[in-house]
Write a protein that holds these residues in place. Structure first.
Motif, mmCIF file in Angstrom:
data_model
loop_
_atom_site.group_PDB
_atom_site.id
_atom_site.type_symbol
_atom_site.label_atom_id
_atom_site.label_comp_id
_atom_site.label_asym_id
_atom_site.label_seq_id
_atom_site.Cartn_x
_atom_site.Cartn_y
_atom_site.Cartn_z
ATOM 1 N N PHE A 185 -3.666 0.640 10.767
ATOM 2 C CA PHE A 185 -3.359 -0.049 9.670
ATOM 3 C C PHE A 185 -4.094 -0.946 8.808
ATOM 4 C CE2 PHE A 185 1.695 0.691 10.495
ATOM 5 C CZ PHE A 185 1.287 2.051 10.707
ATOM 6 N N GLN A 226 6.112 2.546 0.799
ATOM 7 C CA GLN A 226 4.953 1.760 0.812
ATOM 8 C C GLN A 226 4.965 0.732 2.106
ATOM 9 O OE1 GLN A 226 6.222 -0.112 -3.134
ATOM 10 N NE2 GLN A 226 4.148 0.562 -3.926
ATOM 11 N N ARG A 227 3.957 0.069 2.280
ATOM 12 C CA ARG A 227 3.936 -0.742 3.449
ATOM 13 C C ARG A 227 2.776 -1.801 3.304
ATOM 14 N NH1 ARG A 227 0.890 3.045 7.279
ATOM 15 N NH2 ARG A 227 -0.827 2.633 6.408
ATOM 16 N N LEU A 256 0.870 -1.234 -0.021
ATOM 17 C CA LEU A 256 0.157 -0.161 0.124
ATOM 18 C C LEU A 256 0.790 1.263 -0.202
ATOM 19 C CD1 LEU A 256 -2.892 1.312 0.461
ATOM 20 C CD2 LEU A 256 -2.490 1.146 2.920
ATOM 21 N N THR A 257 0.876 1.978 -0.937
ATOM 22 C CA THR A 257 1.515 3.290 -1.185
ATOM 23 C C THR A 257 0.902 4.369 0.026
ATOM 24 O OG1 THR A 257 1.968 2.988 -3.303
ATOM 25 C CG2 THR A 257 2.221 5.241 -2.408
ATOM 26 N N VAL A 258 1.893 4.614 1.162
ATOM 27 C CA VAL A 258 1.363 5.489 2.037
ATOM 28 C C VAL A 258 2.057 6.950 1.986
ATOM 29 C CG1 VAL A 258 0.957 3.793 3.693
ATOM 30 C CG2 VAL A 258 3.250 4.750 3.723
ATOM 31 N N GLY A 292 -6.723 2.009 5.406
ATOM 32 C CA GLY A 292 -5.255 1.706 5.327
ATOM 33 C C GLY A 292 -4.234 2.744 5.924
ATOM 34 N N LYS A 293 -4.756 3.964 6.337
ATOM 35 C CA LYS A 293 -3.912 4.936 6.626
ATOM 36 C C LYS A 293 -4.183 5.425 8.068
ATOM 37 C CE LYS A 293 -3.257 6.626 2.131
ATOM 38 N NZ LYS A 293 -3.472 7.499 0.998
#
Length: 117
Positions: A111, A24-25, A17-19, A116-117
């Motif tokens: 998360f 990315q995470r 996931l681009t954070v 996802g943020k």
């Protein structure tokens, strides 16, 4: 409510996931009490200064980072690690493409939220 990941997490079937730009995470194993997360940085990617209630430890799997923990700034490289006490302001700048493997207690349930943020 108890949350729990699958028992196994496989590299080829776990999504990044681009954070942030260059960051990315990938969330790995977790329950409410503990979580492991892999974070991939491109050179110049930043983990902006922040703090949270969770205890955090991290392992530098690859790359090089300028890491800030409170008032202390150190260069950390592959094989190094660090500990972040709860509510300590911390962040990093990636100096050489790399991966950090973070563990949080309790888990960062934010998360695994829908965004996802």
């Amino acid at each position: 409510m108890m949350m729990q990941s699958d028992l196994f997490q496989f590299e080829d079937s776990t999504e990044w996931l681009t954070v942030a730009p260059g960051v990315q995470r990938k969330v790995l194993g977790y329950d409410n009490k503990l979580m492991m997360v892999k974070v991939r940085f491109m050179k110049g990617g930043r983990g902006d200064l922040h703090s949270h209630e969770h205890s955090q430890v991290a392992y530098v799997a690859s790359g090089s980072f300028e890491m800030t923990l409170g008032e202390t700034v150190k260069i950390i490289n592959e094989g190094d690690g660090y500990y972040v006490p709860p509510f300590t302001v911390h962040g990093c700048v990636c100096l050489e493409d790399g991966i950090l493997v973070d563990a949080f207690s309790p888990a960062r349930l934010d998360f695994v939220s829908t965004d996802g943020k």
